[in-house]
Scaffold this motif. Structure first.
Motif, PDB file in Angstrom:
ATOM      1  N   GLY A 270      13.166   2.029  53.859  1.00  0.00           N
ATOM      2  CA  GLY A 270      14.039   2.549  54.897  1.00  0.00           C
ATOM      3  C   GLY A 270      15.179   3.335  54.288  1.00  0.00           C
ATOM      4  N   GLU A 271      15.989   3.891  55.147  1.00  0.00           N
ATOM      5  CA  GLU A 271      17.190   4.600  54.705  1.00  0.00           C
ATOM      6  C   GLU A 271      18.387   3.784  55.144  1.00  0.00           C
ATOM      7  N   TYR A 272      19.306   3.597  54.233  1.00  0.00           N
ATOM      8  CA  TYR A 272      20.464   2.763  54.495  1.00  0.00           C
ATOM      9  C   TYR A 272      21.721   3.543  54.169  1.00  0.00           C
ATOM     10  N   GLY A 273      22.801   3.223  54.845  1.00  0.00           N
ATOM     11  CA  GLY A 273      24.065   3.903  54.586  1.00  0.00           C
ATOM     12  C   GLY A 273      25.191   3.167  55.266  1.00  0.00           C
ATOM     13  N   SER A 274      26.344   3.725  55.168  1.00  0.00           N
ATOM     14  CA  SER A 274      27.501   3.154  55.844  1.00  0.00           C
ATOM     15  C   SER A 274      28.337   4.280  56.408  1.00  0.00           C
ATOM     16  N   ARG A 275      29.153   3.949  57.357  1.00  0.00           N
ATOM     17  CA  ARG A 275      30.019   4.952  57.985  1.00  0.00           C
ATOM     18  C   ARG A 275      31.430   4.756  57.539  1.00  0.00           C
TER      19      ARG A 275
END
Length: 78
Positions: free
Chosen positions: A73-78
């Motif tokens: 998956g693709e993961y990130g943060s804001r």
């Protein structure tokens, strides 16, 4: 603070009014430290940073073959 919007304090109280008063009484003081964007600037960070680099132990390809489940998956943060 590592991220804008990160919680830095919490209060517990017997009711909302007391909680609001307690929250208003909290005083936060920040120490602004220089940040680094490029690894070339690493010396400026002194002991607060270390060089990035791939660290591999074992055989990643074999680990994927042996895995019961693989989640991608693709993961990130804001």
């Amino acid at each position: 603070m590592q991220w804008a919007g990160t919680e830095i304090a919490s209060v517990a109280a017997i009711n909302e009014e007391v909680a609001r008063d307690a929250a208003r009484a909290v005083v936060v003081k920040y120490e602004v430290l220089p940040h680094l964007v490029k690894e070339q600037d690493l010396a400026a960070a002194e002991n607060r940073a270390k060089p990035a680099g791939e660290q591999v132990e074992g055989d990643p390809d074999q680990a994927f073959k042996d895995a019961d489940v693989i989640v991608e998956g693709e993961y990130g943060s804001r």
